[in-house]
Write a protein that holds these residues in place. Structure first.
Motif, short mmCIF file in Angstrom:
data_model
loop_
_atom_site.label_atom_id
_atom_site.label_comp_id
_atom_site.label_asym_id
_atom_site.label_seq_id
_atom_site.Cartn_x
_atom_site.Cartn_y
_atom_site.Cartn_z
N PRO A 40 0.83 -1.20 0.00
CA PRO A 40 0.00 0.00 0.00
C PRO A 40 0.87 1.25 0.00
O PRO A 40 1.98 1.25 0.52
CB PRO A 40 -0.77 -0.11 1.32
N ALA A 41 0.37 2.33 -0.58
CA ALA A 41 1.08 3.61 -0.57
C ALA A 41 0.98 4.28 0.79
O ALA A 41 1.80 5.11 1.15
CB ALA A 41 0.52 4.53 -1.65
N GLN A 42 -0.07 3.91 1.55
CA GLN A 42 -0.28 4.50 2.87
C GLN A 42 -1.14 3.57 3.70
O GLN A 42 -1.79 2.67 3.18
CB GLN A 42 -0.96 5.86 2.76
N VAL A 43 -1.14 3.82 5.00
CA VAL A 43 -2.10 3.22 5.91
C VAL A 43 -3.00 4.37 6.34
O VAL A 43 -2.51 5.43 6.74
CB VAL A 43 -1.39 2.59 7.13
N ALA A 44 -4.30 4.16 6.22
CA ALA A 44 -5.28 5.18 6.61
C ALA A 44 -6.26 4.57 7.61
O ALA A 44 -6.84 3.52 7.34
CB ALA A 44 -6.03 5.71 5.40
N LEU A 45 -6.41 5.22 8.75
CA LEU A 45 -7.32 4.76 9.79
C LEU A 45 -8.43 5.79 9.96
O LEU A 45 -8.15 6.98 10.13
CB LEU A 45 -6.57 4.57 11.11
N THR A 46 -9.66 5.33 9.93
CA THR A 46 -10.81 6.22 10.07
C THR A 46 -11.49 5.95 11.40
O THR A 46 -11.84 4.81 11.71
CB THR A 46 -11.81 6.00 8.92
N PHE A 47 -11.68 7.00 12.17
CA PHE A 47 -12.29 6.91 13.49
C PHE A 47 -13.68 7.55 13.48
O PHE A 47 -14.07 8.19 12.51
CB PHE A 47 -11.38 7.57 14.53
N ASN A 48 -14.41 7.38 14.55
CA ASN A 48 -15.78 7.88 14.64
C ASN A 48 -15.87 9.36 15.02
O ASN A 48 -16.96 9.91 15.09
CB ASN A 48 -16.58 7.05 15.64
N GLU A 49 -14.72 9.99 15.28
CA GLU A 49 -14.73 11.40 15.67
C GLU A 49 -13.40 12.03 15.29
O GLU A 49 -12.43 11.34 15.00
CB GLU A 49 -14.98 11.55 17.16
N ALA A 50 -13.36 13.34 15.33
CA ALA A 50 -12.13 14.07 15.03
C ALA A 50 -11.06 13.74 16.06
O ALA A 50 -11.35 13.51 17.23
CB ALA A 50 -12.41 15.58 15.04
N LEU A 51 -9.82 13.70 15.59
CA LEU A 51 -8.69 13.33 16.43
C LEU A 51 -7.86 14.55 16.79
O LEU A 51 -7.83 15.54 16.05
CB LEU A 51 -7.80 12.33 15.70
N GLU A 52 -7.17 14.47 17.90
CA GLU A 52 -6.22 15.50 18.32
C GLU A 52 -4.86 15.14 17.72
O GLU A 52 -4.26 14.13 18.12
CB GLU A 52 -6.13 15.57 19.84
N PRO A 53 -4.36 15.90 16.75
CA PRO A 53 -3.11 15.55 16.08
C PRO A 53 -1.92 15.36 17.01
O PRO A 53 -1.10 14.47 16.80
CB PRO A 53 -2.88 16.73 15.12
N ALA A 54 -1.81 16.17 18.04
CA ALA A 54 -0.65 16.09 18.93
C ALA A 54 -0.60 14.78 19.72
O ALA A 54 0.46 14.39 20.21
CB ALA A 54 -0.66 17.27 19.89
N PHE A 55 -1.72 14.10 19.83
CA PHE A 55 -1.79 12.88 20.65
C PHE A 55 -2.17 11.65 19.83
O PHE A 55 -2.64 10.66 20.38
CB PHE A 55 -2.79 13.08 21.79
N SER A 56 -1.95 11.70 18.52
CA SER A 56 -2.34 10.60 17.64
C SER A 56 -1.13 10.13 16.84
O SER A 56 -0.41 10.94 16.26
CB SER A 56 -3.46 11.04 16.70
N SER A 57 -0.90 8.82 16.84
CA SER A 57 0.24 8.27 16.12
C SER A 57 -0.10 6.90 15.53
O SER A 57 -1.00 6.22 15.99
CB SER A 57 1.44 8.14 17.06
N VAL A 58 0.66 6.54 14.49
CA VAL A 58 0.54 5.23 13.85
C VAL A 58 1.95 4.75 13.54
O VAL A 58 2.77 5.52 13.05
CB VAL A 58 -0.27 5.30 12.53
N THR A 59 2.23 3.50 13.84
CA THR A 59 3.50 2.89 13.46
C THR A 59 3.23 1.59 12.73
O THR A 59 2.22 0.93 12.99
CB THR A 59 4.41 2.61 14.68
N VAL A 60 4.11 1.25 11.81
CA VAL A 60 4.02 -0.01 11.08
C VAL A 60 5.29 -0.79 11.40
O VAL A 60 6.39 -0.31 11.17
CB VAL A 60 3.88 0.22 9.55
#
Length: 118
Positions: A40-60
Motif C-alpha cells: 500500500p502507498a499508505q495506511v489510513a485509519l478512520t475513526f468515529n470522531e475528530a482526532l487530536e493531532p498532537a496525541f495521535s500516532s501510527v506505526t508499522v
C-alpha cells in the motif's frame, strides 16, 4: 431524599455518556487481516470522531517487530477523523499496525492489527 436520587441519576447518566465518547476505529485501509498483492502507498485509519493531532500516532512494524516506516502519521486536515501514514517501499511480508489516538475528549485509545504483502 428525592433530589439526592435525581442528582445521583444525573451523574451516572453523564458518566456513562462521557465514557462512550472515546475515539473508536471504524475502518482501516488496508483492512485488518488483509493480504495485498502489492504494497500500500499508505495506511489510513478512520475513526468515529475528530482526532487530536498532537496525541495521535501510527506505526508499522515488520515481522521482526522493527519499524518499517520512517515517516510520521498525520491527521488529515480536511477529514480530522482520519489519520494517515505514508508507507513507501514496503516489501513482501507480514506487518503490524499499532495506533494510539486521542479524540476531542482527550482520552487516549490504542489498538493494533496486521496485514500481509505478498
Amino acid at each position: 431524599m428525592r433530589p439526592f436520587r435525581i442528582a445521583i441519576a444525573a451523574v451516572a447518566l453523564l458518566a456513562s455518556s462521557a465514557a462512550g465518547a472515546h475515539a473508536v476505529l471504524k475502518s482501516s485501509d488496508p483492512a485488518a487481516g488483509a493480504t495485498l498483492a502489492a504494497p500500500p502507498a499508505q495506511v489510513a485509519l478512520t475513526f468515529n470522531e475528530a482526532l487530536e493531532p498532537a496525541f495521535s500516532s501510527v506505526t508499522v512494524l515488520d515481522a521482526a517487530g522493527k519499524s518499517a516506516v520512517a515517516g510520521k502519521a498525520r491527521v488529515d486536515a480536511a477529514q480530522p477523523a482520519i489519520v494517515r501514514l505514508e508507507t513507501p517501499a514496503l516489501r513482501s511480508g507480514a506487518y503490524t499496525v499499532k495506533w494510539a489516538v486521542a479524540g476531542r475528549d482527550g482520552h487516549r485509545r490504542t489498538g493494533s492489527f496486521t496485514f500481509t504483502v505478498q
